[in-house]
Design a protein around this motif. Structure first.
Motif, PDB file in Angstrom:
ATOM      1  N   ASP A   7       1.046  -1.071  -0.030  1.00  0.00           N
ATOM      2  CA  ASP A   7      -0.371   0.185   0.013  1.00  0.00           C
ATOM      3  C   ASP A   7       0.736   1.123  -0.547  1.00  0.00           C
ATOM      4  O   ASP A   7       1.510   1.583   1.053  1.00  0.00           O
ATOM      5  CB  ASP A   7      -0.805  -0.285   1.289  1.00  0.00           C
ATOM      6  N   GLY A   8       0.592   2.000  -0.428  1.00  0.00           N
ATOM      7  CA  GLY A   8       1.226   3.792  -0.996  1.00  0.00           C
ATOM      8  C   GLY A   8       0.464   4.148  -0.744  1.00  0.00           C
ATOM      9  O   GLY A   8       0.952   5.175  -0.756  1.00  0.00           O
ATOM     10  N   PHE A   9      -0.984   4.356  -0.407  1.00  0.00           N
ATOM     11  CA  PHE A   9      -2.316   4.991   0.365  1.00  0.00           C
ATOM     12  C   PHE A   9      -2.343   5.745  -0.863  1.00  0.00           C
ATOM     13  O   PHE A   9      -2.840   7.118  -1.049  1.00  0.00           O
ATOM     14  CB  PHE A   9      -0.952   5.836   1.171  1.00  0.00           C
ATOM     15  N   GLU A  10      -2.727   5.697  -2.390  1.00  0.00           N
ATOM     16  CA  GLU A  10      -2.788   6.381  -3.379  1.00  0.00           C
ATOM     17  C   GLU A  10      -3.613   6.284  -3.149  1.00  0.00           C
ATOM     18  O   GLU A  10      -4.243   7.747  -4.057  1.00  0.00           O
ATOM     19  CB  GLU A  10      -1.774   6.206  -4.440  1.00  0.00           C
ATOM     20  N   THR A  11      -4.634   5.921  -2.774  1.00  0.00           N
ATOM     21  CA  THR A  11      -6.111   5.677  -2.786  1.00  0.00           C
ATOM     22  C   THR A  11      -6.791   7.145  -2.069  1.00  0.00           C
ATOM     23  O   THR A  11      -8.315   7.375  -1.777  1.00  0.00           O
ATOM     24  CB  THR A  11      -7.137   4.123  -2.541  1.00  0.00           C
ATOM     25  N   SER A  12      -6.026   7.530  -1.157  1.00  0.00           N
ATOM     26  CA  SER A  12      -6.189   8.130  -0.041  1.00  0.00           C
ATOM     27  C   SER A  12      -6.995   8.043   0.850  1.00  0.00           C
ATOM     28  O   SER A  12      -7.293   8.922   1.841  1.00  0.00           O
ATOM     29  CB  SER A  12      -6.839   9.871  -0.888  1.00  0.00           C
ATOM     30  N   ASP A  13      -7.022   6.472   1.345  1.00  0.00           N
ATOM     31  CA  ASP A  13      -7.915   6.131   1.895  1.00  0.00           C
ATOM     32  C   ASP A  13      -6.894   4.689   2.918  1.00  0.00           C
ATOM     33  O   ASP A  13      -6.205   4.476   2.869  1.00  0.00           O
ATOM     34  CB  ASP A  13      -9.322   5.890   2.004  1.00  0.00           C
ATOM     35  N   LEU A  14      -7.681   4.106   3.911  1.00  0.00           N
ATOM     36  CA  LEU A  14      -7.369   2.583   3.691  1.00  0.00           C
ATOM     37  C   LEU A  14      -7.649   1.740   4.560  1.00  0.00           C
ATOM     38  O   LEU A  14      -8.004   0.941   5.018  1.00  0.00           O
ATOM     39  CB  LEU A  14      -6.424   2.880   5.991  1.00  0.00           C
ATOM     40  N   GLY A  15      -8.801   1.469   2.687  1.00  0.00           N
ATOM     41  CA  GLY A  15      -9.434   0.880   2.110  1.00  0.00           C
ATOM     42  C   GLY A  15      -8.622  -0.949   2.180  1.00  0.00           C
ATOM     43  O   GLY A  15     -10.298  -1.634   2.270  1.00  0.00           O
ATOM     44  N   GLY A  16      -7.501  -0.511   2.144  1.00  0.00           N
ATOM     45  CA  GLY A  16      -7.030  -2.005   1.539  1.00  0.00           C
ATOM     46  C   GLY A  16      -6.826  -2.689   3.229  1.00  0.00           C
ATOM     47  O   GLY A  16      -6.243  -3.835   2.619  1.00  0.00           O
ATOM     48  N   TRP A  17      -6.660  -1.837   4.374  1.00  0.00           N
ATOM     49  CA  TRP A  17      -6.479  -2.251   5.524  1.00  0.00           C
ATOM     50  C   TRP A  17      -7.192  -3.610   6.271  1.00  0.00           C
ATOM     51  O   TRP A  17      -8.456  -3.178   6.106  1.00  0.00           O
ATOM     52  CB  TRP A  17      -5.953  -1.900   6.473  1.00  0.00           C
ATOM     53  N   ASP A  18      -7.242  -4.214   6.909  1.00  0.00           N
ATOM     54  CA  ASP A  18      -8.213  -4.949   7.301  1.00  0.00           C
ATOM     55  C   ASP A  18      -8.800  -4.728   8.718  1.00  0.00           C
ATOM     56  O   ASP A  18      -9.560  -4.786   9.152  1.00  0.00           O
ATOM     57  CB  ASP A  18      -7.535  -6.572   7.681  1.00  0.00           C
ATOM     58  N   GLU A  19      -7.833  -3.880   9.361  1.00  0.00           N
ATOM     59  CA  GLU A  19      -8.409  -3.146  10.709  1.00  0.00           C
ATOM     60  C   GLU A  19      -7.668  -2.594  10.733  1.00  0.00           C
ATOM     61  O   GLU A  19      -6.284  -1.738  10.680  1.00  0.00           O
ATOM     62  CB  GLU A  19      -7.987  -4.168  11.915  1.00  0.00           C
ATOM     63  N   ILE A  20      -8.194  -1.308  11.946  1.00  0.00           N
ATOM     64  CA  ILE A  20      -7.747   0.099  11.590  1.00  0.00           C
ATOM     65  C   ILE A  20      -8.511   0.577  13.270  1.00  0.00           C
ATOM     66  O   ILE A  20      -9.022   0.131  13.919  1.00  0.00           O
ATOM     67  CB  ILE A  20      -8.394   1.314  10.435  1.00  0.00           C
ATOM     68  N   GLY A  21      -7.362   0.755  13.680  1.00  0.00           N
ATOM     69  CA  GLY A  21      -7.208   1.155  15.483  1.00  0.00           C
ATOM     70  C   GLY A  21      -7.148   3.004  15.451  1.00  0.00           C
ATOM     71  O   GLY A  21      -6.080   3.192  14.695  1.00  0.00           O
ATOM     72  N   GLY A  22      -7.659   3.780  16.654  1.00  0.00           N
ATOM     73  CA  GLY A  22      -7.795   4.692  16.552  1.00  0.00           C
ATOM     74  C   GLY A  22      -8.271   5.406  15.294  1.00  0.00           C
ATOM     75  O   GLY A  22      -8.767   5.112  14.870  1.00  0.00           O
ATOM     76  N   THR A  23      -7.443   6.708  15.462  1.00  0.00           N
ATOM     77  CA  THR A  23      -7.561   7.421  14.060  1.00  0.00           C
ATOM     78  C   THR A  23      -6.767   7.545  13.078  1.00  0.00           C
ATOM     79  O   THR A  23      -5.855   8.972  13.044  1.00  0.00           O
ATOM     80  CB  THR A  23      -8.017   8.609  14.394  1.00  0.00           C
ATOM     81  N   PRO A  24      -5.454   7.132  13.174  1.00  0.00           N
ATOM     82  CA  PRO A  24      -4.465   6.850  11.490  1.00  0.00           C
ATOM     83  C   PRO A  24      -5.289   8.148  10.604  1.00  0.00           C
ATOM     84  O   PRO A  24      -6.224   8.026  10.076  1.00  0.00           O
ATOM     85  CB  PRO A  24      -3.837   5.397  11.080  1.00  0.00           C
ATOM     86  N   SER A  25      -3.938   9.319   9.920  1.00  0.00           N
ATOM     87  CA  SER A  25      -4.795   9.781   9.313  1.00  0.00           C
ATOM     88  C   SER A  25      -3.858   9.976   7.524  1.00  0.00           C
ATOM     89  O   SER A  25      -3.106   9.433   7.775  1.00  0.00           O
ATOM     90  CB  SER A  25      -4.616  10.950   9.432  1.00  0.00           C
ATOM     91  N   VAL A  26      -4.466   9.646   6.311  1.00  0.00           N
ATOM     92  CA  VAL A  26      -3.528   9.961   5.417  1.00  0.00           C
ATOM     93  C   VAL A  26      -4.469  11.344   4.502  1.00  0.00           C
ATOM     94  O   VAL A  26      -5.353  11.593   4.617  1.00  0.00           O
ATOM     95  CB  VAL A  26      -4.741   8.988   4.493  1.00  0.00           C
ATOM     96  N   ASN A  27      -2.713  11.246   4.227  1.00  0.00           N
ATOM     97  CA  ASN A  27      -3.000  13.249   3.875  1.00  0.00           C
ATOM     98  C   ASN A  27      -1.674  13.071   2.647  1.00  0.00           C
ATOM     99  O   ASN A  27      -0.559  12.587   3.001  1.00  0.00           O
ATOM    100  CB  ASN A  27      -2.729  13.530   5.216  1.00  0.00           C
ATOM    101  N   ALA A  28      -1.305  14.156   1.642  1.00  0.00           N
ATOM    102  CA  ALA A  28      -0.701  14.529   0.886  1.00  0.00           C
ATOM    103  C   ALA A  28       0.771  14.739   1.639  1.00  0.00           C
ATOM    104  O   ALA A  28       2.064  14.870   1.380  1.00  0.00           O
ATOM    105  CB  ALA A  28      -0.963  15.986   0.152  1.00  0.00           C
ATOM    106  N   SER A  29       0.427  15.714   2.868  1.00  0.00           N
ATOM    107  CA  SER A  29       1.475  15.950   3.800  1.00  0.00           C
ATOM    108  C   SER A  29       2.337  14.840   3.990  1.00  0.00           C
ATOM    109  O   SER A  29       3.367  15.164   4.857  1.00  0.00           O
ATOM    110  CB  SER A  29       1.283  16.555   4.359  1.00  0.00           C
ATOM    111  N   TYR A  30       2.271  13.996   4.398  1.00  0.00           N
ATOM    112  CA  TYR A  30       3.033  12.601   5.006  1.00  0.00           C
ATOM    113  C   TYR A  30       3.478  11.495   3.925  1.00  0.00           C
ATOM    114  O   TYR A  30       4.095  10.456   4.317  1.00  0.00           O
ATOM    115  CB  TYR A  30       1.790  11.791   5.801  1.00  0.00           C
ATOM    116  N   ALA A  31       3.846  12.060   3.300  1.00  0.00           N
ATOM    117  CA  ALA A  31       3.925  11.253   1.522  1.00  0.00           C
ATOM    118  C   ALA A  31       5.550  11.526   0.925  1.00  0.00           C
ATOM    119  O   ALA A  31       6.199  12.298   1.662  1.00  0.00           O
ATOM    120  CB  ALA A  31       3.399  11.645   0.198  1.00  0.00           C
TER     121      ALA A  31
END
Length: 217
Positions: A7-31
């Motif tokens: 996952d390079g997070f280019e979908t701008s979300d975490l849809g490919g992951w099986d579980e998500i905990g808390g609120t990790p953030s996907v954003n252009a600033s973190y690439a």
């Protein structure tokens, strides 16, 4: 080489992951590359991918990812854990944690967030520079008597955690047929960025796959 997950997070979300905990953030600033990366910040957050095809008896497990520790990361913050979901194994998780000053600790233990059963020695300080992108690779060779762990940072084998050669011996083999799990996480009070996650296996066929060196970013 068999890819388990990437996952390079280019979908701008975490849809490919099986579980998500808390609120990790996907954003252009973190690439590091492309348009998006993921941030773990000020709380306990994690993302988990799972795989049911890994052959623990014959395959080496690897994970590689771009990593940036932001200034002020808490000491002993877990960066990555991976291993077996089979709770009957006593040494089912390999965990890498960040230490103040840019050192790394490597742990093998029964829990996904185990930071007490450190194996080998802490790496030298400055292996990780704050506010700087690094490429980390962690490899696990499963064998009940001659198992090995290895860590590379920016293509260089880290001479600790582990023996002077950079290989950490252990006596734990993961259960054959057990589901494998990869978890990236951050702790309370810490901020780190991650991008370009690759999780793969190599068939060992009785040979040491580490002799080929890191795969590279």
């Amino acid at each position: 080489m068999t890819l388990l997950f990437g996952d390079g997070f280019e979908t701008s979300d975490l849809g490919g992951w099986d579980e998500i905990g808390g609120t990790p953030s996907v954003n252009a600033s973190y690439a590091r590359s492309g348009n998006y990366g993921v941030q773990f910040n000020s709380g306990f957050h994690y993302i988990i991918a799972k795989d049911a095809t890994w052959d623990a008896a014959n395959d080496t497990m690897w994970v590689g990812f771009s990593y940036q520790a932001r200034t002020g990361v808490d000491d002993n913050t877990i960066v990555v854990s991976f291993g077996s979901e089979d709770s009957t194994s006593t040494e089912q998780w390999a965990t890498l944690s960040y230490r103040t000053g840019g050192a790394l600790d490597l742990h093998i233990g029964p829990a996904i967030n185990d930071r007490t059963t450190k194996v080998g020695t802490t790496s030298a300080s400055g292996v990780i520079s704050d506010d700087t992108w690094h490429w980390i690779e962690l490899g696990f060779l499963p064998n009940a008597t001659t198992g090995l762990l290895r860590v590379y940072v920016d293509g260089t084998k880290v001479t600790g955690p582990g023996t002077d050669s950079g290989d950490t011996a252990h006596d734990g083999s993961f259960p054959t047929g057990a589901n494998a799990q990869l978890r990236l996480s951050g702790d309370t009070g810490s901020e780190m960025w991650i991008d370009n996650v690759v999780w793969w296996t190599d068939e060992t066929s009785g040979n040491d796959p580490f002799t080929t060196g890191p795969k590279g970013e």
